[in-house]
Motif scaffolding. Structure first.
Motif, PDB file in Angstrom:
ATOM      1  N   ASP A 140      12.733  81.070  -4.419  1.00  0.00           N
ATOM      2  CA  ASP A 140      13.161  79.749  -4.858  1.00  0.00           C
ATOM      3  C   ASP A 140      12.313  79.313  -6.055  1.00  0.00           C
ATOM      4  OD1 ASP A 140      15.198  78.285  -3.002  1.00  0.00           O
ATOM      5  OD2 ASP A 140      13.899  79.462  -1.658  1.00  0.00           O
ATOM      6  N   TYR A 141      12.979  78.805  -7.056  1.00  0.00           N
ATOM      7  CA  TYR A 141      12.259  78.333  -8.248  1.00  0.00           C
ATOM      8  C   TYR A 141      12.686  76.894  -8.536  1.00  0.00           C
ATOM      9  CZ  TYR A 141      11.521  77.614 -13.311  1.00  0.00           C
ATOM     10  OH  TYR A 141      11.205  77.092 -14.535  1.00  0.00           O
ATOM     11  N   ILE A 142      11.702  76.001  -8.578  1.00  0.00           N
ATOM     12  CA  ILE A 142      11.986  74.590  -8.881  1.00  0.00           C
ATOM     13  C   ILE A 142      11.423  74.260 -10.263  1.00  0.00           C
ATOM     14  CG2 ILE A 142      11.613  72.183  -8.172  1.00  0.00           C
ATOM     15  CD1 ILE A 142      11.032  73.262  -5.320  1.00  0.00           C
ATOM     16  N   ALA A 143      12.276  73.746 -11.122  1.00  0.00           N
ATOM     17  CA  ALA A 143      11.804  73.301 -12.442  1.00  0.00           C
ATOM     18  C   ALA A 143      11.939  71.781 -12.505  1.00  0.00           C
ATOM     19  CB  ALA A 143      12.626  73.950 -13.537  1.00  0.00           C
ATOM     20  N   ILE A 144      10.868  71.117 -12.896  1.00  0.00           N
ATOM     21  CA  ILE A 144      10.942  69.663 -13.044  1.00  0.00           C
ATOM     22  C   ILE A 144      11.017  69.342 -14.530  1.00  0.00           C
ATOM     23  CG2 ILE A 144       9.818  67.461 -12.532  1.00  0.00           C
ATOM     24  CD1 ILE A 144       8.556  68.988 -10.137  1.00  0.00           C
ATOM     25  N   VAL A 145      12.120  68.739 -14.899  1.00  0.00           N
ATOM     26  CA  VAL A 145      12.375  68.467 -16.316  1.00  0.00           C
ATOM     27  C   VAL A 145      12.374  66.958 -16.530  1.00  0.00           C
ATOM     28  CG1 VAL A 145      14.001  68.809 -18.220  1.00  0.00           C
ATOM     29  CG2 VAL A 145      13.857  70.532 -16.397  1.00  0.00           C
ATOM     30  N   SER A 146      11.304  66.451 -17.139  1.00  0.00           N
ATOM     31  CA  SER A 146      11.345  65.016 -17.462  1.00  0.00           C
ATOM     32  C   SER A 146      12.315  64.871 -18.631  1.00  0.00           C
ATOM     33  CB  SER A 146       9.958  64.497 -17.813  1.00  0.00           C
ATOM     34  OG  SER A 146       9.405  65.242 -18.865  1.00  0.00           O
ATOM     35  N   ILE A 147      13.054  63.774 -18.642  1.00  0.00           N
ATOM     36  CA  ILE A 147      14.192  63.701 -19.573  1.00  0.00           C
ATOM     37  C   ILE A 147      13.784  63.674 -21.046  1.00  0.00           C
ATOM     38  CG2 ILE A 147      15.837  62.728 -17.902  1.00  0.00           C
ATOM     39  CD1 ILE A 147      15.267  59.985 -19.136  1.00  0.00           C
TER      40      ILE A 147
ATOM     41  N   ALA B 104       4.440  84.399  -2.333  1.00  0.00           N
ATOM     42  CA  ALA B 104       4.952  83.032  -2.504  1.00  0.00           C
ATOM     43  C   ALA B 104       6.425  82.895  -2.143  1.00  0.00           C
ATOM     44  CB  ALA B 104       4.738  82.586  -3.945  1.00  0.00           C
ATOM     45  N   ASP B 105       6.736  81.769  -1.476  1.00  0.00           N
ATOM     46  CA  ASP B 105       8.125  81.453  -1.146  1.00  0.00           C
ATOM     47  C   ASP B 105       8.782  80.685  -2.286  1.00  0.00           C
ATOM     48  OD1 ASP B 105       7.981  82.247   1.763  1.00  0.00           O
ATOM     49  OD2 ASP B 105       6.401  80.719   1.693  1.00  0.00           O
ATOM     50  N   VAL B 106       7.967  79.837  -2.918  1.00  0.00           N
ATOM     51  CA  VAL B 106       8.523  78.939  -3.937  1.00  0.00           C
ATOM     52  C   VAL B 106       7.636  78.945  -5.191  1.00  0.00           C
ATOM     53  CG1 VAL B 106       9.238  76.548  -4.417  1.00  0.00           C
ATOM     54  CG2 VAL B 106       9.347  77.414  -2.076  1.00  0.00           C
ATOM     55  N   GLY B 107       8.280  78.927  -6.335  1.00  0.00           N
ATOM     56  CA  GLY B 107       7.558  78.772  -7.597  1.00  0.00           C
ATOM     57  C   GLY B 107       7.954  77.441  -8.220  1.00  0.00           C
TER      58      GLY B 107
ATOM     59  N   ASN C  59      26.005  79.624 -11.329  1.00  0.00           N
ATOM     60  CA  ASN C  59      25.833  80.010  -9.929  1.00  0.00           C
ATOM     61  C   ASN C  59      24.356  79.928  -9.570  1.00  0.00           C
ATOM     62  OD1 ASN C  59      28.463  80.536  -9.296  1.00  0.00           O
ATOM     63  ND2 ASN C  59      28.366  82.640 -10.092  1.00  0.00           N
ATOM     64  N   LYS C  60      24.087  79.808  -8.315  1.00  0.00           N
ATOM     65  CA  LYS C  60      22.717  79.870  -7.808  1.00  0.00           C
ATOM     66  C   LYS C  60      21.816  78.812  -8.427  1.00  0.00           C
ATOM     67  CE  LYS C  60      23.429  83.900  -5.681  1.00  0.00           C
ATOM     68  NZ  LYS C  60      23.507  83.949  -4.225  1.00  0.00           N
TER      69      LYS C  60
ATOM     70  N   ARG D 121      17.176  81.498  -6.119  1.00  0.00           N
ATOM     71  CA  ARG D 121      17.816  80.172  -6.119  1.00  0.00           C
ATOM     72  C   ARG D 121      17.026  79.281  -7.062  1.00  0.00           C
ATOM     73  NH1 ARG D 121      18.070  81.682  -0.764  1.00  0.00           N
ATOM     74  NH2 ARG D 121      15.995  80.813  -0.436  1.00  0.00           N
ATOM     75  N   MET D 122      17.728  78.689  -7.983  1.00  0.00           N
ATOM     76  CA  MET D 122      17.044  77.827  -8.951  1.00  0.00           C
ATOM     77  C   MET D 122      17.402  76.368  -8.684  1.00  0.00           C
ATOM     78  SD  MET D 122      17.104  78.249 -13.044  1.00  0.00           S
ATOM     79  CE  MET D 122      16.232  77.190 -14.145  1.00  0.00           C
ATOM     80  N   HIS D 123      16.390  75.504  -8.769  1.00  0.00           N
ATOM     81  CA  HIS D 123      16.602  74.072  -8.535  1.00  0.00           C
ATOM     82  C   HIS D 123      16.031  73.335  -9.745  1.00  0.00           C
ATOM     83  CE1 HIS D 123      16.908  75.251  -4.224  1.00  0.00           C
ATOM     84  NE2 HIS D 123      15.972  76.106  -4.590  1.00  0.00           N
ATOM     85  N   VAL D 124      16.849  72.576 -10.398  1.00  0.00           N
ATOM     86  CA  VAL D 124      16.364  71.831 -11.576  1.00  0.00           C
ATOM     87  C   VAL D 124      16.416  70.335 -11.271  1.00  0.00           C
ATOM     88  CG1 VAL D 124      16.653  71.397 -14.039  1.00  0.00           C
ATOM     89  CG2 VAL D 124      17.184  73.653 -13.106  1.00  0.00           C
ATOM     90  N   ILE D 125      15.259  69.701 -11.367  1.00  0.00           N
ATOM     91  CA  ILE D 125      15.193  68.258 -11.090  1.00  0.00           C
ATOM     92  C   ILE D 125      14.923  67.512 -12.396  1.00  0.00           C
ATOM     93  CG2 ILE D 125      14.020  66.431  -9.773  1.00  0.00           C
ATOM     94  CD1 ILE D 125      13.093  68.677  -7.825  1.00  0.00           C
ATOM     95  N   PHE D 126      15.877  66.723 -12.813  1.00  0.00           N
ATOM     96  CA  PHE D 126      15.655  65.883 -13.989  1.00  0.00           C
ATOM     97  C   PHE D 126      14.968  64.599 -13.527  1.00  0.00           C
ATOM     98  CE2 PHE D 126      18.850  68.798 -15.390  1.00  0.00           C
ATOM     99  CZ  PHE D 126      18.511  69.029 -16.716  1.00  0.00           C
ATOM    100  N   LEU D 127      13.926  64.223 -14.247  1.00  0.00           N
ATOM    101  CA  LEU D 127      13.124  63.077 -13.813  1.00  0.00           C
ATOM    102  C   LEU D 127      13.035  62.021 -14.916  1.00  0.00           C
ATOM    103  CD1 LEU D 127      10.974  61.815 -11.783  1.00  0.00           C
ATOM    104  CD2 LEU D 127       9.261  63.103 -13.085  1.00  0.00           C
TER     105      LEU D 127
END
Lengths: 374, 308
Positions: A223-230, A188-191, A73-74, A269-275
């Motif tokens: 909001d938390y954005i994590a950028i995960v390079s593959i 902060a709004d976003v991390g 969730n989330k 809210r968590m956002h995970v971006i695979f790059l």
């Protein structure tokens, strides 16, 4: 890399002074870690094998990694083929007029995320002390883990005055930055963070640090954005933990003050971006570079890097930077500035044969008559 | 920065024309054996002293790099592109230095004889190894040159080679089998020198600058120390020695001599902290480090101790 950067580095003697000072301070600690904690070498072997296994089938492992966190969730999960796509995704999540706190992250340097978010109308703060100094100086990080390695206390103090931080000694400055940052964390709004290791089994993000700023950047904002390079994907939590321990031990700062294990939580809210950004397409000879854990030991020990710092290279400088530039498709004639002395390979926890990789890059350029004209 | 394109093209052309990267004639470079007394003690054998010409070439390289250093990052940098062959060999023969470096080769050869090692020397079969082409990533050029050298040696029945510098040793031992299909038995002189007697203290303490290729690629740093032990010469090792030795900056001198000089200065500062006499065992390290203070080639120290 611009050619004039080399001459800039030669003239700027604070680069070598800073790197040699750090080398002096840390190399004994690294050697003691290796001697005292015999398991480190085993950990390195395990992590290298696991990474090579993941690379042998990136598509399957990326899918597995995405699924492991998608079901939560989330949490929203994205896949970006390159920097442009990743920036677009981040822009859609963030919007404009937001306050953003960032953990130090090389993958965000790779896609120039801070500059992009500022351009579209956001207030962005690097929360790592060294990275904040680099942000205020409008420079690139001089070392992969110690970005402001080339600044003396006096120079750092001057830069930090730009944001009202007063003081002269490192302790006074750290205290001033802590107070300044605390306000930013609360507003902060976003991390945003990168990722040291991602467990494909549980969907957990592992991050290692010494200042505590990553913990605050990734837990306080809504909001938390994590950028995960593959290349950060590993099959299990155990391997992720081994990797973060290795990274800390091989820079010398072991045990690390904080190991963060991030996953979706209530109220955020968590956002995970695979790059991908070139990793899947990397030619065979560059695969070994993808096992790099970016501890930066090869940089500090490299006789060329000790003069030039990261000015020798592109996003990533020094010996490991040559391989990474190859992966990112931005290699130029800077690879001819390596002396192929082999010290990088000797000190690398993953035993990556960087001189071989650099010579292969040269071969590629010579063979393809890709040396260009200047 | 000298653009790799021009550097590689110039090295490749020079090697094609003359067999060495500077484009100098062999008769000009390889003269160490003229008037050498050791001739009486060597003969026709299948073991040959193979200098690879690196010691002999280094004084010329050094002279050229001095100019490249001055021109680097100035408008004159581009002028050098139109000079595929260095005119320095003709215009400015580094006479004194050439004699010094020839002397080093002679001392190594004499020490081999003193150590009771049987070998022959054939100037016409002593070639540059091609190492620069390999380092620059020009595998095609390197393969062609290595095939030529290997064939010449094979034609004359040479089976074993005694090398005297780290680069030639590495190339002949590790690369020729792969690139030239040539399985010579390659021994570096430091691996085979053996004076058999344990000498008393010579009253010298050295700090050794291990070449990267001895320290890491070939892992033979212990050999020089074994010889020093047998000669009663002490040495004080620093952290960055042996497998962790640091580069003198030499390998990038054709691309950025300015950066080379900075790297060499750092290394010299580190070595000189022990306060001991500094010795190295590679001609390139020798010319780069001695710009900042006195450095000896280990062969000079060995020869001195043996003939004391």
């Amino acid at each position: 890399m611009r050619e004039e950067d080399i001459y800039k580095a030669i003239k700027n003697r604070s680069i070598r002074a800073g790197i040699l000072r750090t080398w002096e301070n840390l190399h004994n600690a690294v050697e003691q870690n290796i001697e005292r904690y015999r398991f480190l070498k085993e950990y390195a072997k395990d992590v290298k094998m696991a990474k090579l296994e993941v690379f042998s089938d990136y598509d399957r492992w990326t899918e597995k990694a995405m699924k492991s966190i998608e079901s939560r969730n989330k949490c929203s999960v994205y896949y970006a083929e390159d920097g442009k796509e990743a920036r677009k995704i981040v822009a859609e999540i963030v919007g404009r007029d937001k306050i953003i706190v960032k953990a130090k992250s090389m993958v965000s340097e790779e896609i120039q995320l801070r500059e992009f978010l500022q351009e579209i109308g956001n207030e962005v703060w690097e929360t790592d002390l060294g990275e904040l100094i680099v942000q205020l100086a409008n420079e690139k990080p001089m070392h992969v883990l110690a970005p402001a390695i080339h600044y003396s206390e006096r120079q750092a103090a001057e830069l930090l005055r730009k944001v009202g931080v007063k003081g002269y000694t490192a302790a006074e400055l750290a205290e001033g930055v802590r107070k300044f940052m605390r306000q930013k964390f609360l507003l902060a709004d976003v991390g945003i963070s990168g990722c040291n290791a991602f467990s494909a089994k549980t969907g957990r993000i592992f991050l290692v640090e010494n200042e505590g700023n990553i913990r605050l950047s990734t837990t306080l904002p809504k909001d938390y954005i994590a950028i995960v390079s593959i290349d950060k994907i590993l099959p299990s939590d155990e391997l992720c933990l081994k990797l973060v321990i290795l990274q800390a031990a091989f820079l010398g700062t072991f045990p690390p003050a904080y190991i963060n294990v991030n996953e979706p939580v209530e109220g955020q809210r968590m956002h995970v971006i695979f790059l991908n950004n070139g990793r899947k397409q990397a030619p065979e000879f560059l695969k070994e570079q993808l096992t790099c854990i970016k501890c930066g030991r090869c940089q500090i020990e490299c006789p060329i890097f000790q003069i030039t710092g990261s000015l020798w290279g592109n996003v990533y400088g020094g010996p490991m930077g040559m391989g990474w530039s190859g992966i990112l498709g931005e290699i130029g004639y800077e690879c001819f500035l390596s002396s192929l002395c082999g010290k990088c390979k000797e000190v690398c926890p993953m035993e990556i044969d960087m001189p071989r990789i650099i010579r292969e890059l040269r071969k590629m350029m010579v063979r393809g008559n890709n040396l260009g004209e200047v | 920065m000298y653009h790799p394109h021009y550097v590689i093209r110039s090295i490749e052309q020079n090697i094609k024309n003359t067999g060495n990267p500077l484009g100098l004639s062999r008769s000009q470079i390889n003269t160490w054996w003229e008037g050498w007394e050791g001739w009486k003690k060597v003969g026709e054998k299948d073991t040959m002293l193979f200098t690879g010409l690196l010691y002999q070439l280094t004084p010329y390289v050094d002279k050229l790099v001095d100019y490249l250093y001055k021109f680097e990052n100035t408008f004159l940098e581009k002028v050098t592109r139109f000079m595929p062959k260095s005119p320095l060999g003709i215009l400015l023969k580094p006479q004194k230095e050439a004699e010094h470096f020839n002397g080093i080769v002679r001392k190594i050869a004499d020490s081999l004889i003193k150590s009771g090692i049987d070998f022959c020397y054939k100037p016409e079969l002593d070639f540059y190894s091609g190492v620069l082409l390999y380092d620059m990533g020009d595998d095609e050029g390197f393969t062609e040159h290595s095939l030529f050298v290997a064939e010449k040696l094979r034609e004359k029945g040479i089976k074993k080679l005694i090398t005297i510098d780290p680069h030639t040793t590495y190339v002949l031992r590790e690369l020729y089998p792969e690139y030239a299909n040539a399985e010579f038995e390659v021994k570096n002189y430091l691996e085979i020198l053996d004076f058999k007697s344990k000498k008393e203290n010579e009253n010298i303490t050295l700090t050794l600058h291990d070449p990267c290729y001895y320290g890491r690629y070939l892992e033979i740093s212990d050999e020089s120390r074994r010889i020093l032990d047998s000669l009663g010469i002490e040495y004080k090792d620093i952290r960055n020695s042996g497998k962790l030795t640091s580069c003198c900056g030499g390998p990038i001198e054709s691309i950025s001599p300015k950066l080379t000089k900075e790297v060499a200065e750092n290394r010299y500062d580190e070595l000189s902290k022990t306060g001991c006499e500094i010795a190295t065992m590679c001609p390139i390290c020798l010319v780069n480090l001695r710009k900042f203070g006195e450095i000896k080639d280990i062969s000079e120290i060995i020869w001195g101790a043996v003939n004391a």
